[in-house]
Each structure stands twice: as C-alpha cells, then as structure tokens.
Design an enzyme around this catalytic site. Structure first.
Site, PDB file in Angstrom:
ATOM      1  N   GLU A 117      45.004  45.372  48.159  1.00 10.49           N
ATOM      2  CA  GLU A 117      44.101  44.567  48.568  1.00 10.49           C
ATOM      3  C   GLU A 117      43.804  44.808  50.098  1.00 10.49           C
ATOM      4  O   GLU A 117      45.043  44.992  51.007  1.00 10.49           O
ATOM      5  CB  GLU A 117      44.423  43.158  48.554  1.00 10.49           C
ATOM      6  CG  GLU A 117      43.411  42.252  48.250  1.00 10.49           C
ATOM      7  CD  GLU A 117      42.768  42.305  46.714  1.00 10.49           C
ATOM      8  OE1 GLU A 117      41.814  42.979  46.690  1.00 10.49           O
ATOM      9  OE2 GLU A 117      43.215  41.989  46.081  1.00 10.49           O
ATOM     10  N   ASP A 148      34.781  47.580  44.736  1.00 11.17           N
ATOM     11  CA  ASP A 148      34.236  46.603  43.890  1.00 11.17           C
ATOM     12  C   ASP A 148      33.088  47.481  43.210  1.00 11.17           C
ATOM     13  O   ASP A 148      32.973  47.449  41.835  1.00 11.17           O
ATOM     14  CB  ASP A 148      33.637  45.581  44.518  1.00 11.17           C
ATOM     15  CG  ASP A 148      34.398  44.795  45.358  1.00 11.17           C
ATOM     16  OD1 ASP A 148      35.631  44.732  45.223  1.00 11.17           O
ATOM     17  OD2 ASP A 148      34.238  43.878  46.204  1.00 11.17           O
ATOM     18  N   TYR A 150      37.332  38.200  56.930  1.00  7.75           N
ATOM     19  CA  TYR A 150      37.404  39.541  56.527  1.00  7.75           C
ATOM     20  C   TYR A 150      37.164  40.568  57.480  1.00  7.75           C
ATOM     21  O   TYR A 150      37.754  41.680  57.913  1.00  7.75           O
ATOM     22  CB  TYR A 150      36.272  39.747  55.308  1.00  7.75           C
ATOM     23  CG  TYR A 150      36.303  40.912  54.654  1.00  7.75           C
ATOM     24  CD1 TYR A 150      37.068  41.393  53.174  1.00  7.75           C
ATOM     25  CD2 TYR A 150      35.786  42.220  55.233  1.00  7.75           C
ATOM     26  CE1 TYR A 150      36.964  42.297  52.781  1.00  7.75           C
ATOM     27  CE2 TYR A 150      35.710  43.259  54.471  1.00  7.75           C
ATOM     28  CZ  TYR A 150      36.444  43.323  53.299  1.00  7.75           C
ATOM     29  OH  TYR A 150      36.263  44.540  52.388  1.00  7.75           O
ATOM     30  N   GLY A 201      31.312  33.586  43.876  1.00 11.60           N
ATOM     31  CA  GLY A 201      32.215  33.096  44.933  1.00 11.60           C
ATOM     32  C   GLY A 201      33.734  32.893  44.506  1.00 11.60           C
ATOM     33  O   GLY A 201      34.472  32.161  45.175  1.00 11.60           O
ATOM     34  N   ALA A 202      34.146  33.510  43.489  1.00 13.37           N
ATOM     35  CA  ALA A 202      35.168  33.301  42.760  1.00 13.37           C
ATOM     36  C   ALA A 202      36.161  34.502  43.386  1.00 13.37           C
ATOM     37  O   ALA A 202      37.332  34.972  42.865  1.00 13.37           O
ATOM     38  CB  ALA A 202      35.328  33.219  41.398  1.00 13.37           C
ATOM     39  N   LEU A 250      35.264  37.869  42.313  1.00 16.82           N
ATOM     40  CA  LEU A 250      35.192  38.514  41.103  1.00 16.82           C
ATOM     41  C   LEU A 250      34.027  39.332  41.209  1.00 16.82           C
ATOM     42  O   LEU A 250      33.741  40.113  40.222  1.00 16.82           O
ATOM     43  CB  LEU A 250      35.035  37.640  39.756  1.00 16.82           C
ATOM     44  CG  LEU A 250      36.471  36.784  39.622  1.00 16.82           C
ATOM     45  CD1 LEU A 250      36.227  36.084  38.354  1.00 16.82           C
ATOM     46  CD2 LEU A 250      37.641  37.655  39.612  1.00 16.82           C
ATOM     47  N   SER A 251      33.662  39.800  42.349  1.00 12.30           N
ATOM     48  CA  SER A 251      32.535  40.562  42.779  1.00 12.30           C
ATOM     49  C   SER A 251      31.297  40.474  41.874  1.00 12.30           C
ATOM     50  O   SER A 251      30.682  41.438  41.401  1.00 12.30           O
ATOM     51  CB  SER A 251      33.228  41.998  42.505  1.00 12.30           C
ATOM     52  OG  SER A 251      34.007  42.387  43.263  1.00 12.30           O
ATOM     53  N   SER A 252      30.682  39.274  42.037  1.00 10.55           N
ATOM     54  CA  SER A 252      29.470  39.051  41.326  1.00 10.55           C
ATOM     55  C   SER A 252      28.400  39.802  42.020  1.00 10.55           C
ATOM     56  O   SER A 252      27.520  40.414  41.706  1.00 10.55           O
ATOM     57  CB  SER A 252      28.985  37.411  41.321  1.00 10.55           C
ATOM     58  OG  SER A 252      29.205  37.213  42.762  1.00 10.55           O
ATOM     59  N   SER A 304      15.402  35.897  39.001  1.00  8.06           N
ATOM     60  CA  SER A 304      16.601  35.664  38.314  1.00  8.06           C
ATOM     61  C   SER A 304      16.742  34.457  37.732  1.00  8.06           C
ATOM     62  O   SER A 304      16.016  33.497  37.875  1.00  8.06           O
ATOM     63  CB  SER A 304      17.752  35.979  39.483  1.00  8.06           C
ATOM     64  OG  SER A 304      17.737  34.757  40.306  1.00  8.06           O
TER      65      SER A 304
END
Ligand code: GLA
Length: 390
Positions: free
Chosen positions: A35, A180, A232, A130-131, A133-135, A69
């Site tokens: 990470e 990602d 970040y 927003g989790a 998990l790289s949406s 979308s």
C-alpha cells in the site's frame, strides 16, 4: 452478470434507439498487500475482484462522445475534437470525467480524436463506490478496452493502464499510482498481479485460495474517502520529501538496511512514512515468496504487519478499519489489513471458508458495540481482468 449485460443492452437501445456494438467490462480490485508503494516505484500485489463495471458501446456517424450511466440521470456529450480543450479548461467534471478523461488520454496516447468516429457509452457497475475497491479504475479500464477495440488502437494492457492512470491524475485530479488500473486490466482468476511499479513488469501469482479452504472477506466500513483531496496527496508529498532528503529518486531505492541511516537524517514523521514504504515493499516480496513456496496460509503475519505499519507509521487507518481488522483477527482470520488508499473504505481478511458467516456476525456485533454503522461484509473472488463480454 448475464442479467446485468442484458439490462445494459436494453438500456443502451432505449437511450440511443439502436443496438450496441458490444459490451465490455472491467473489475474493481482488492490490494492483497503493497500500500502506497506504487507511486514510490515499489511493489504491489493486487487482484481483480468479481465486481465489475460494464460499458455498452456503439459507434456513431458523427464525432460526438456521449456518456450515460445507471448511477446518474445526466447524459454528457461533447465533440471528440473538443476534448483536449475541455480537459485543459477543467470542464471534465463529476462522474463523466472518468469516461471522458479516458477518451482524452487515448488521444494523448496517439488516437486521432479528429478522425475517429463518435461513440455512445452507457455504463453500469456493481463495484461499490467509495469502498476503496477501485470503482474508478473499473470505469477507466472498461471504457479503455471498449474504445481501443472500436477505434482499432494498437495499445496493449500496460499501455491502457497508463491511459487510465492519466485520466485519473489529470482529468479527475487524483494523484494516484498505476496499481488499480493494472489490476483491473491484467487480473486473472484465482491469482494476484505482482507488479513492479518502476519497470512495469508483471507476474501472475496463483493464490490457491480454494485448495487451502480459504477466502477473502471484504469489510466495507462505509467511511467515505477521496483521493483527490487531503491525506493521500499529503502522504505522497511526504514520501517525495523523504526520498529527496535521502538523496534517492524514489523510496524504491531504499532497503530495510537503510532505515537506521534514515532515522538519523529525517524528522520523526517523515521517517515513519518512509519506514512504512520501505518495509511494505519488503513485505510484498516476502508475500510473493510465501505464496509460491507455501501457499496463502503462510501470509497471515505479513498482512497483519502491513496493517500495523499503515496504522502506526503511515497513519492512514481509521478506528472503523482498525476494529474490522482486530475483530477478524480475534475470530480466527489467517491475517487482516485495511486495503486501498486509506482514510476510510474497506479492510480485508483472509479467512477459512467455513468461518465466513461467524465472522460476519462478529463484525456486526463489534461495530454495534462501538456505535459504528453496520459494515457491509462480503466475500470477493480473484477474477479475470477487463474483457469483451460475449
Ligand atoms: C489508491 C490509489 C493507488 C494506490 C493506493 C494505495 O488506491 O489509486 O494508486 O496508491 O491508493 O496503495
């Protein structure tokens, strides 16, 4: 997935009045370990998950790119030849900045946006937003493979990963690394993607989870984070300052043995940021070796140590993530850590398949006891990267 594809094809027809030329998809990712190492030119070990973004796409007879979308009522359209100017003037905004940013970045990578045909894109996704998990990488990668095929571009997967990263960095404005998009484009079933973020060389590392009776549980804390702002960016700046103070071009060039010297040369905070990255790189290498020689049962301590390093040295965890990790560990997980950029999002736990429901119950109980919202706890399976759907 079949249902999602059919529904998306119908939606495409309803919006455009014709059939899509095809449906492409790309997954979100879980980072197993490594990470905040990617932008330090280090090592990462993510895998693609069985949650995907789908894009139905069809060429047009004009030069417009038109995106719609299922997660917004907005339909955004722009002439492709105007994209560069719109990007320069900061006019790519909101969710549409992801697909439009990819089209723009493809132009920067050599596509002639004043010559290619216009395109309609309709996007759907079951990657939680927003989790951690790289949406966003799932959108970028699915749109990247779709446009590359429709426009006949000669770009391989690593080149498409760079296109997605460029969209994220310059159109969306988040100073993220290459991990990602690489996971989303290069993932394989039952395996992780070992990536050297300096050379961009990759190796597929089998995870062997099913054979070991293990699975990966995601605990989405629901605490939202954003990488275009705040922590970040600050962590990235600290890493760059630490590398400069140590006289190296990136933290990749430091090894665990250099940390004694680093301690004497850096202020305490910068030293701890550097120590996280340097030890995390080593943990990635150790994890790859352990997976190859002994299987997933052998990586628990490395996952746990990674979490402690992020919590104490890099300081990117939050109480909900720490609680998720501790609860998993106390309930027999092989190992657990927060995953992704931090400041919210999800933790992962490597657990026995038959312990999943027990750990889910324990998680809900622990979160309730601490007055936190119930987390969303679910199993993910290492899956195939971006592809054209049949
Ligand atoms: C986010 C970024 C990645 C990486 C991770 C931290 O997911 O998009 O590039 O830096 O954070 O490892």
């Amino acid at each position: 997935m079949t249902d999602m594809r059919d529904e998306l094809r119908s939606l495409f027809s309803a919006i455009t009045g014709r059939d899509a030329d095809g449906v492409w998809s790309a997954p979100g990712r879980v980072n197993l370990i490594g990470e905040h190492t990617d932008y330090n030119e280090g090592f990462v070990l993510p895998f693609a998950i069985d949650r995907r973004t789908l894009v139905a796409a069809g060429l047009r007879d004009d030069s417009l790119i038109r995106v719609a979308s299922t997660f917004s009522d907005d339909v955004v359209e722009l002439p492709l030849p105007d994209l560069a100017e719109a990007q320069r003037d900061g006019h790519l905004q909101g969710w549409a900045a992801y697909p439009l940013g990819v089209a723009w970045a493809l132009g920067e990578a050599g596509a002639d946006l004043s010559a290619v045909r216009g395109v309609d894109l309709v996007i759907d996704s079951n990657v939680p937003v927003g989790a951690g998990l790289s949406s966003s990488a799932a959108i970028e990668s699915s749109v990247g493979v779709a446009l590359a095929e429709l426009w006949n571009l000669e770009l391989d997967r690593p080149a498409l990963a760079l296109v997605g990263q460029r969209a994220e960095n310059e159109a969306v404005g988040a100073p993220t690394g290459i991990m990602d998009q690489s996971a989303s484009l290069l993932g394989r079933p039952d395996a992780a993607v070992f990536l050297d973020c300096r050379s961009l060389e990759t190796a597929i590392v089998p995870l062997g989870l099913a054979e070991a009776g293990l699975t990966i549980l995601v605990i989405d804390t629901g605490v939202k984070h954003e990488h275009s702002t705040g922590g970040y960016r600050e962590r990235r700046a600290s890493c760059e300052a630490g590398a400069a103070a140590m006289g190296v071009s990136s933290l990749r060039d430091l090894s665990v043995e250099d940390l004694d010297l680093a301690r004497t040369m850096l202020d305490d905070v910068t030293f701890r940021r550097v120590r996280h990255v340097v030890t995390e790189n080593q943990r990635v290498l150790d994890t790859v070796q352990a997976l190859r020689s002994a299987g997933p049962q052998a990586i628990g301590d490395l996952l746990d140590a990674s979490h402690r390093s992020m919590r104490d040295d890099f300081e990117i965890s939050v109480p909900e993530l720490d609680l998720a990790v501790e609860t998993a560990q106390q309930n027999g997980a092989v190992g657990a850590r927060m995953t992704g950029g931090g400041f919210g999002g999800a933790a992962i736990a490597l657990v026995a398949e038959d312990a999943v429901s027990r750990i889910q119950v324990a998680m809900d109980g622990a979160f309730a006891e601490h007055g936190f919202d119930t987390p969303d706890t679910f199993v993910v399976r290492p899956s195939e990267g971006a592809k054209r759907e049949p």
